[in-house]
Design a protein around this motif. Structure first.
Motif, PDB file in Angstrom:
ATOM      1  N   GLU A 199      10.997   1.483  41.602  1.00 39.85           N
ATOM      2  CA  GLU A 199      11.846   2.602  41.181  1.00 39.85           C
ATOM      3  C   GLU A 199      11.126   3.932  41.357  1.00 39.85           C
ATOM      4  O   GLU A 199      11.724   4.933  41.778  1.00 39.85           O
ATOM      5  N   GLN A 200       9.813   3.931  41.078  1.00 36.04           N
ATOM      6  CA  GLN A 200       9.037   5.161  41.226  1.00 36.04           C
ATOM      7  C   GLN A 200       8.939   5.560  42.686  1.00 36.04           C
ATOM      8  O   GLN A 200       9.080   6.738  43.038  1.00 36.04           O
ATOM      9  N   VAL A 201       8.721   4.591  43.553  1.00 37.38           N
ATOM     10  CA  VAL A 201       8.627   4.873  44.994  1.00 37.38           C
ATOM     11  C   VAL A 201       9.952   5.409  45.505  1.00 37.38           C
ATOM     12  O   VAL A 201      10.007   6.387  46.274  1.00 37.38           O
ATOM     13  N   LEU A 202      11.066   4.789  45.078  1.00 33.08           N
ATOM     14  CA  LEU A 202      12.380   5.242  45.508  1.00 33.08           C
ATOM     15  C   LEU A 202      12.669   6.652  44.992  1.00 33.08           C
ATOM     16  O   LEU A 202      13.243   7.494  45.721  1.00 33.08           O
ATOM     17  N   SER A 203      12.287   6.927  43.739  1.00 26.04           N
ATOM     18  CA  SER A 203      12.512   8.259  43.157  1.00 26.04           C
ATOM     19  C   SER A 203      11.739   9.311  43.936  1.00 26.04           C
ATOM     20  O   SER A 203      12.270  10.393  44.242  1.00 26.04           O
ATOM     21  N   GLU A 204      10.489   9.017  44.264  1.00 23.22           N
ATOM     22  CA  GLU A 204       9.688   9.978  45.030  1.00 23.22           C
ATOM     23  C   GLU A 204      10.263  10.192  46.420  1.00 23.22           C
ATOM     24  O   GLU A 204      10.265  11.311  46.942  1.00 23.22           O
ATOM     25  N   GLN A 205      10.782   9.102  47.028  1.00 23.57           N
ATOM     26  CA  GLN A 205      11.368   9.216  48.360  1.00 23.57           C
ATOM     27  C   GLN A 205      12.628  10.076  48.315  1.00 23.57           C
ATOM     28  O   GLN A 205      12.861  10.932  49.185  1.00 23.57           O
ATOM     29  N   VAL A 206      13.450   9.852  47.279  1.00 27.22           N
ATOM     30  CA  VAL A 206      14.687  10.643  47.137  1.00 27.22           C
ATOM     31  C   VAL A 206      14.346  12.100  46.876  1.00 27.22           C
ATOM     32  O   VAL A 206      14.983  13.021  47.412  1.00 27.22           O
ATOM     33  N   ALA A 207      13.309  12.344  46.053  1.00 30.08           N
ATOM     34  CA  ALA A 207      12.916  13.721  45.733  1.00 30.08           C
ATOM     35  C   ALA A 207      12.449  14.453  46.980  1.00 30.08           C
ATOM     36  O   ALA A 207      12.791  15.626  47.189  1.00 30.08           O
ATOM     37  N   ARG A 208      11.681  13.773  47.826  1.00 31.05           N
ATOM     38  CA  ARG A 208      11.209  14.408  49.060  1.00 31.05           C
ATOM     39  C   ARG A 208      12.362  14.687  50.012  1.00 31.05           C
ATOM     40  O   ARG A 208      12.380  15.658  50.762  1.00 31.05           O
ATOM     41  N   THR A 209      13.369  13.813  49.976  1.00 32.94           N
ATOM     42  CA  THR A 209      14.495  13.966  50.886  1.00 32.94           C
ATOM     43  C   THR A 209      15.397  15.122  50.476  1.00 32.94           C
ATOM     44  O   THR A 209      15.918  15.889  51.291  1.00 32.94           O
ATOM     45  N   THR A 210      15.595  15.303  49.153  1.00 28.25           N
ATOM     46  CA  THR A 210      16.521  16.310  48.654  1.00 28.25           C
ATOM     47  C   THR A 210      15.872  17.672  48.495  1.00 28.25           C
ATOM     48  O   THR A 210      16.562  18.667  48.345  1.00 28.25           O
ATOM     49  N   THR A 211      14.557  17.766  48.526  1.00 27.72           N
ATOM     50  CA  THR A 211      13.885  19.070  48.381  1.00 27.72           C
ATOM     51  C   THR A 211      14.082  19.879  49.643  1.00 27.72           C
ATOM     52  O   THR A 211      13.768  19.421  50.737  1.00 27.72           O
ATOM     53  N   PRO A 212      14.635  21.153  49.499  1.00 30.37           N
ATOM     54  CA  PRO A 212      14.865  21.965  50.701  1.00 30.37           C
ATOM     55  C   PRO A 212      13.551  22.416  51.324  1.00 30.37           C
ATOM     56  O   PRO A 212      12.558  22.659  50.627  1.00 30.37           O
ATOM     57  N   ASN A 213      13.551  22.539  52.632  1.00 34.01           N
ATOM     58  CA  ASN A 213      12.355  22.985  53.350  1.00 34.01           C
ATOM     59  C   ASN A 213      12.166  24.489  53.181  1.00 34.01           C
ATOM     60  O   ASN A 213      13.114  25.252  53.160  1.00 34.01           O
ATOM     61  N   ASP A 214      10.891  24.944  53.010  1.00 33.22           N
ATOM     62  CA  ASP A 214      10.609  26.388  52.902  1.00 33.22           C
ATOM     63  C   ASP A 214      10.818  27.051  54.251  1.00 33.22           C
ATOM     64  O   ASP A 214      10.484  26.482  55.290  1.00 33.22           O
TER      65      ASP A 214
END
Length: 210
Positions: free
Chosen positions: A194-209
């Protein structure tokens, strides 16, 4: 050492032990064959030198080559069948006859063999038919005693083996139990996923600078 590495180690150890046992048994068979050939050559050398051999000499010679009494007699029987020299054949014929007389006493204690052999010769010279079976109860009783003693020694060895196997099993079981305790539980694995999936989702949804 991880659990998978431990299992691999145990599998390799098992294969090595099986292979080692096979190699050891093969070596024992080859060594026994070589010892028989050496004894055969020794007996032929003594016969050529006109050395008088007795049934007891054959047992003693075989013992020098780490052969059992039965294996020592087999060497003489085989040599008696193969040899072509008339003088040597005649000598071996008498030796084989002597061996066959003492062979029934082979499993009995060494200290009683001379007495039984002597009694056997006296019985052969007796004219009383009742004497022909006088040794039977004696040899039967002594044979049972030897068998009971052999079973006792065998049971002792089996007990010692069982003791060693119990200790090894306990050690292996303790190590396996340790790695079982150290291995992650189903809940831990689920949380990690669950932690790995959460981190993966967070990286995916974070907008690029930029």
């Amino acid at each position: 050492m991880t659990k998978d590495l431990f299992n691999l180690f145990m599998a390799v150890l098992y294969i090595v032990l099986i292979a080692g046992a096979g190699i050891f048994l093969s070596w024992m068979t080859i060594q026994k064959r070589k010892n028989k050939e050496r004894m055969r050559a020794n007996v032929v050398k003594k016969l050529t030198a006109n050395v008088t051999l007795s049934a007891k000499d054959i047992i003693h010679i075989g013992r020098g080559y780490e052969l059992s009494p039965q294996s020592s007699r087999d060497v003489v029987f085989k040599l008696h069948a193969d040899i072509d020299d008339p003088a040597a054949f005649s000598t071996l014929k008498a030796l084989v006859a002597e061996i066959e007389k003492e062979e029934p006493f082979d499993e009995l204690p060494d200290e009683v063999k001379p007495s039984l052999s002597r009694l056997s010769k006296l019985i052969e010279q007796s004219n009383d038919n009742a004497d022909k079976h006088i040794l039977l109860p004696v040899t039967t009783t002594l044979t049972k005693y030897v068998e009971l003693k052999a079973e006792q020694e065998k049971a002792k060895k089996q007990t010692n083996r069982a003791y060693v196997i119990t200790i090894i099993s306990f050690v292996v079981g303790a190590i396996s139990f340790y790695f079982t305790l150290k291995s992650p539980s189903e809940t831990d694995i689920k949380k990690a996923m669950e932690q790995v999936l959460s981190e993966q989702v967070a990286r995916t949804t974070t907008p690029n600078d930029g």
